[in-house]
Design a protein around this motif. Structure first.
Motif, PDB file in Angstrom:
ATOM      1  N   THR A  70      -7.194   7.288 -14.454  1.00 27.42           N
ATOM      2  CA  THR A  70      -7.012   6.002 -14.175  1.00 27.42           C
ATOM      3  C   THR A  70      -4.454   5.231 -13.939  1.00 27.42           C
ATOM      4  O   THR A  70      -4.509   5.533 -15.116  1.00 27.42           O
ATOM      5  CB  THR A  70      -8.020   4.815 -14.510  1.00 27.42           C
ATOM      6  OG1 THR A  70      -7.591   4.177 -15.554  1.00 27.42           O
ATOM      7  CG2 THR A  70      -8.863   5.591 -13.604  1.00 27.42           C
ATOM      8  N   ARG A  71      -4.699   4.335 -13.006  1.00 22.89           N
ATOM      9  CA  ARG A  71      -3.300   3.806 -13.446  1.00 22.89           C
ATOM     10  C   ARG A  71      -3.365   2.641 -13.043  1.00 22.89           C
ATOM     11  O   ARG A  71      -4.494   1.899 -12.456  1.00 22.89           O
ATOM     12  CB  ARG A  71      -2.213   4.783 -12.225  1.00 22.89           C
ATOM     13  CG  ARG A  71      -2.432   6.250 -12.151  1.00 22.89           C
ATOM     14  CD  ARG A  71      -1.831   6.385 -13.675  1.00 22.89           C
ATOM     15  NE  ARG A  71      -0.898   7.951 -13.951  1.00 22.89           N
ATOM     16  CZ  ARG A  71      -0.924   8.393 -13.200  1.00 22.89           C
ATOM     17  NH1 ARG A  71       0.085   7.667 -12.415  1.00 22.89           N
ATOM     18  NH2 ARG A  71      -0.079   9.752 -12.961  1.00 22.89           N
TER      19      ARG A  71
ATOM     20  N   ARG B 216       4.029   5.047  -6.751  1.00 21.10           N
ATOM     21  CA  ARG B 216       3.869   4.151  -8.441  1.00 21.10           C
ATOM     22  C   ARG B 216       3.076   4.906  -9.058  1.00 21.10           C
ATOM     23  O   ARG B 216       3.109   5.509 -10.323  1.00 21.10           O
ATOM     24  CB  ARG B 216       3.350   3.636  -7.735  1.00 21.10           C
ATOM     25  CG  ARG B 216       2.425   2.418  -9.529  1.00 21.10           C
ATOM     26  CD  ARG B 216       1.464   1.097  -8.910  1.00 21.10           C
ATOM     27  NE  ARG B 216       0.808   0.747 -10.264  1.00 21.10           N
ATOM     28  CZ  ARG B 216      -0.285  -0.247 -10.528  1.00 21.10           C
ATOM     29  NH1 ARG B 216      -0.323  -1.090  -8.836  1.00 21.10           N
ATOM     30  NH2 ARG B 216      -0.959  -0.201 -10.827  1.00 21.10           N
ATOM     31  N   CYS B 217       2.517   5.894  -8.078  1.00 24.48           N
ATOM     32  CA  CYS B 217       0.741   6.827  -8.580  1.00 24.48           C
ATOM     33  C   CYS B 217       1.182   8.375  -9.219  1.00 24.48           C
ATOM     34  O   CYS B 217       1.150   8.556  -9.653  1.00 24.48           O
ATOM     35  CB  CYS B 217      -0.196   6.844  -8.493  1.00 24.48           C
ATOM     36  SG  CYS B 217      -0.704   5.111  -8.014  1.00 24.48           S
ATOM     37  N   GLY B 218       2.725   8.758  -8.227  1.00 19.77           N
ATOM     38  CA  GLY B 218       2.826   9.809  -8.654  1.00 19.77           C
ATOM     39  C   GLY B 218       2.620  11.199  -7.495  1.00 19.77           C
ATOM     40  O   GLY B 218       2.093  11.792  -8.571  1.00 19.77           O
TER      41      GLY B 218
ATOM     42  N   ARG C 245       0.733  -0.958  -0.219  1.00 21.33           N
ATOM     43  CA  ARG C 245       0.255   0.337  -0.410  1.00 21.33           C
ATOM     44  C   ARG C 245       0.850   1.383   0.239  1.00 21.33           C
ATOM     45  O   ARG C 245       1.027   2.093  -0.415  1.00 21.33           O
ATOM     46  CB  ARG C 245      -0.718  -0.322   1.068  1.00 21.33           C
ATOM     47  CG  ARG C 245      -1.956  -1.292   1.360  1.00 21.33           C
ATOM     48  CD  ARG C 245      -2.568  -0.710   2.424  1.00 21.33           C
ATOM     49  NE  ARG C 245      -3.555  -2.124   2.430  1.00 21.33           N
ATOM     50  CZ  ARG C 245      -4.472  -2.784   2.245  1.00 21.33           C
ATOM     51  NH1 ARG C 245      -5.644  -1.623   1.590  1.00 21.33           N
ATOM     52  NH2 ARG C 245      -5.130  -3.689   2.693  1.00 21.33           N
ATOM     53  N   SER C 246       1.964   1.095   0.434  1.00 21.07           N
ATOM     54  CA  SER C 246       2.928   2.325   0.732  1.00 21.07           C
ATOM     55  C   SER C 246       3.582   2.581  -0.064  1.00 21.07           C
ATOM     56  O   SER C 246       4.032   4.207  -0.552  1.00 21.07           O
ATOM     57  CB  SER C 246       4.127   2.101   1.505  1.00 21.07           C
ATOM     58  OG  SER C 246       3.194   2.314   3.007  1.00 21.07           O
TER      59      SER C 246
ATOM     60  N   LEU D 233     -12.049   3.495   5.636  1.00 20.25           N
ATOM     61  CA  LEU D 233     -11.166   4.348   4.791  1.00 20.25           C
ATOM     62  C   LEU D 233      -9.013   4.271   5.698  1.00 20.25           C
ATOM     63  O   LEU D 233      -9.265   4.480   6.980  1.00 20.25           O
ATOM     64  CB  LEU D 233     -10.565   6.276   4.534  1.00 20.25           C
ATOM     65  CG  LEU D 233     -12.235   6.606   3.643  1.00 20.25           C
ATOM     66  CD1 LEU D 233     -12.475   8.245   3.941  1.00 20.25           C
ATOM     67  CD2 LEU D 233     -12.971   5.453   2.520  1.00 20.25           C
ATOM     68  N   ARG D 234      -8.778   3.686   4.895  1.00 20.46           N
ATOM     69  CA  ARG D 234      -7.088   3.950   5.345  1.00 20.46           C
ATOM     70  C   ARG D 234      -6.530   4.974   4.616  1.00 20.46           C
ATOM     71  O   ARG D 234      -6.588   4.734   2.995  1.00 20.46           O
ATOM     72  CB  ARG D 234      -6.682   2.185   5.363  1.00 20.46           C
ATOM     73  CG  ARG D 234      -7.931   1.512   5.782  1.00 20.46           C
ATOM     74  CD  ARG D 234      -6.872  -0.394   6.365  1.00 20.46           C
ATOM     75  NE  ARG D 234      -5.615   0.413   6.803  1.00 20.46           N
ATOM     76  CZ  ARG D 234      -4.446  -0.521   6.965  1.00 20.46           C
ATOM     77  NH1 ARG D 234      -5.123  -1.822   5.968  1.00 20.46           N
ATOM     78  NH2 ARG D 234      -3.202  -0.741   7.066  1.00 20.46           N
ATOM     79  N   PHE D 235      -5.189   5.544   5.149  1.00 23.97           N
ATOM     80  CA  PHE D 235      -4.567   6.461   3.869  1.00 23.97           C
ATOM     81  C   PHE D 235      -2.776   6.014   4.429  1.00 23.97           C
ATOM     82  O   PHE D 235      -2.650   5.797   5.293  1.00 23.97           O
ATOM     83  CB  PHE D 235      -4.571   7.702   5.086  1.00 23.97           C
ATOM     84  CG  PHE D 235      -5.397   7.900   4.980  1.00 23.97           C
ATOM     85  CD1 PHE D 235      -7.218   8.484   4.225  1.00 23.97           C
ATOM     86  CD2 PHE D 235      -6.732   8.097   6.143  1.00 23.97           C
ATOM     87  CE1 PHE D 235      -8.102   9.148   3.885  1.00 23.97           C
ATOM     88  CE2 PHE D 235      -8.313   8.779   5.992  1.00 23.97           C
ATOM     89  CZ  PHE D 235      -8.845   9.111   4.901  1.00 23.97           C
ATOM     90  N   PHE D 236      -1.747   5.699   3.074  1.00 27.35           N
ATOM     91  CA  PHE D 236      -0.347   5.844   3.164  1.00 27.35           C
ATOM     92  C   PHE D 236      -0.227   6.654   2.491  1.00 27.35           C
ATOM     93  O   PHE D 236      -0.887   7.091   1.013  1.00 27.35           O
ATOM     94  CB  PHE D 236      -0.592   4.521   2.600  1.00 27.35           C
ATOM     95  CG  PHE D 236      -0.661   3.473   3.506  1.00 27.35           C
ATOM     96  CD1 PHE D 236      -0.209   2.285   3.860  1.00 27.35           C
ATOM     97  CD2 PHE D 236      -2.080   2.943   3.684  1.00 27.35           C
ATOM     98  CE1 PHE D 236      -0.583   1.613   4.993  1.00 27.35           C
ATOM     99  CE2 PHE D 236      -2.480   1.786   3.966  1.00 27.35           C
ATOM    100  CZ  PHE D 236      -1.714   0.695   5.025  1.00 27.35           C
ATOM    101  N   THR D 237       1.136   7.612   3.522  1.00 25.85           N
ATOM    102  CA  THR D 237       1.569   7.677   2.206  1.00 25.85           C
ATOM    103  C   THR D 237       3.102   6.626   1.635  1.00 25.85           C
ATOM    104  O   THR D 237       3.238   5.836   2.363  1.00 25.85           O
ATOM    105  CB  THR D 237       2.639   8.545   2.150  1.00 25.85           C
ATOM    106  OG1 THR D 237       3.486   8.569   3.841  1.00 25.85           O
ATOM    107  CG2 THR D 237       1.888   9.840   3.273  1.00 25.85           C
ATOM    108  N   ALA D 238       4.096   7.417   1.331  1.00 23.26           N
ATOM    109  CA  ALA D 238       5.512   5.789   1.499  1.00 23.26           C
ATOM    110  C   ALA D 238       6.403   5.889   2.342  1.00 23.26           C
ATOM    111  O   ALA D 238       7.043   4.917   2.683  1.00 23.26           O
ATOM    112  CB  ALA D 238       6.418   7.416  -0.083  1.00 23.26           C
ATOM    113  N   GLY D 239       5.660   6.430   3.531  1.00 24.04           N
ATOM    114  CA  GLY D 239       6.784   6.545   4.882  1.00 24.04           C
ATOM    115  C   GLY D 239       5.728   5.969   4.996  1.00 24.04           C
ATOM    116  O   GLY D 239       6.099   5.405   6.560  1.00 24.04           O
TER     117      GLY D 239
END
Length: 297
Positions: free
Chosen positions: A296-297, A40-42, A34-35, A77-83
């Motif tokens: 979409t990606r 991947r999507c920029g 998920r992170s 809802l769940r939220f992710f960044t690269a971190g």
């Protein structure tokens, strides 16, 4: 398939690109995977949407039937960044509501949103290709920071004492962040933080980042920038939860409606709205923005 939603548009343009994943089978992705989605999507953030209950059948009355074309949906809802995972994300919440409203197709939609064991209300309205969404972010905890907290953060931002304004505070909504007022919008625009120093200072005091803002005009217009290197986002194009924190902070000063401009330094203008009102249970905050789909990606 991953939808990309631009969130908190300003006059129909700009906004913060946010990845939205319809998480119908949550066990298929690990948290590490998920992170990697925002990378991947920029995008800076990704939100994963899981429907908890099906929509009500046609003809079933609801308390909101006069305002919403369909019954409120309950979604996690769940939220992710690269971190890693975040306990909350305001513009991710707006992106999720825009995504769900567009799928349902009718004009007005109400949601029960479940984030980090908290359930709250959200509403979205379709207006052509634009979705206007707002939600109740919950109560904000405010405290005055010690000088030992402020000094290293301000030093990392590169703001001289003569350019600071009074009223810095630490605001918590899911996680703590520092709100730092400066003299003018031009000071906000000119900031060039030292991100390694800023991250070290934020990590030291348990802050996800700092939100620098100018004093509101008589019409409630504010210029702001959000720096969050501690969660892998050096600068956020739009930060709705920090704007909600600012609204709570300014409510006692008689400021009840805000329009906060962000993202200009990153070439993507964004605007977040926030309003407050007093009710028997405390301060009620409503924060929101406009959104549109970009692909979409």
């Amino acid at each position: 398939m991953i939808a990309i939603v631009n969130v908190c548009l300003r006059e129909g343009r700009g906004g913060s690109p946010t990845a939205v994943v319809d998480d119908a089978a949550p066990a298929t992705l690990t948290d590490a995977e998920r992170s990697r989605v925002p990378v991947r999507c920029g995008t800076s953030h990704a939100v994963f949407v899981t429907r908890r209950h099906p929509q009500s059948a046609p003809g079933v009355s609801t308390p909101h039937e006069s305002r919403a074309a369909t019954a409120p949906s309950t979604v996690d809802l769940r939220f992710f960044t690269a971190g890693g995972e975040l306990p909350a994300c305001g513009h991710g919440t707006i992106a999720a509501m825009a995504f769900l409203a567009r799928q349902r197709g009718s004009t007005e939609h109400e949601f029960r949103l479940c984030v980090s064991a908290r359930t709250f209300a959200g509403r979205a309205v379709l207006d052509g290709d634009t979705i206007h969404a707002a939600f109740d972010p919950g109560s904000v905890a405010l405290r005055e920071p010690a000088s030992a907290e402020i000094d290293p953060v301000v030093a990392a931002l590169g703001v001289g004492p003569d350019l600071l304004a009074p009223g810095a505070c630490v605001a918590s909504l899911g996680r703590a962040r520092m709100l730092i007022p400066v003299a003018t919008p031009a000071v906000v625009a000119a900031l060039v933080p030292e991100f390694d120093r800023l991250r070290a200072a934020c990590d030291r005091f348990g802050l996800l980042g700092c939100y620098v803002y100018s004093a509101p005009t008589s019409a409630g217009r504010v210029t702001a920038r959000m720096f969050a290197p501690s969660i892998g986002v050096p600068e956020d194009i739009a930060n709705a939860n920090s704007t909600a924190c600012l609204a709570a902070h300014l409510a006692d000063r008689g400021v009840t409606d805000l329009r906060v401009d962000m993202g200009d330094a990153l070439g993507s203008p964004a605007t977040i709205t926030a309003s407050t009102r007093r009710c028997p249970t405390g301060l009620k905050i409503l924060v929101g923005g406009a959104a549109t789909f970009t692909g979409t990606r």
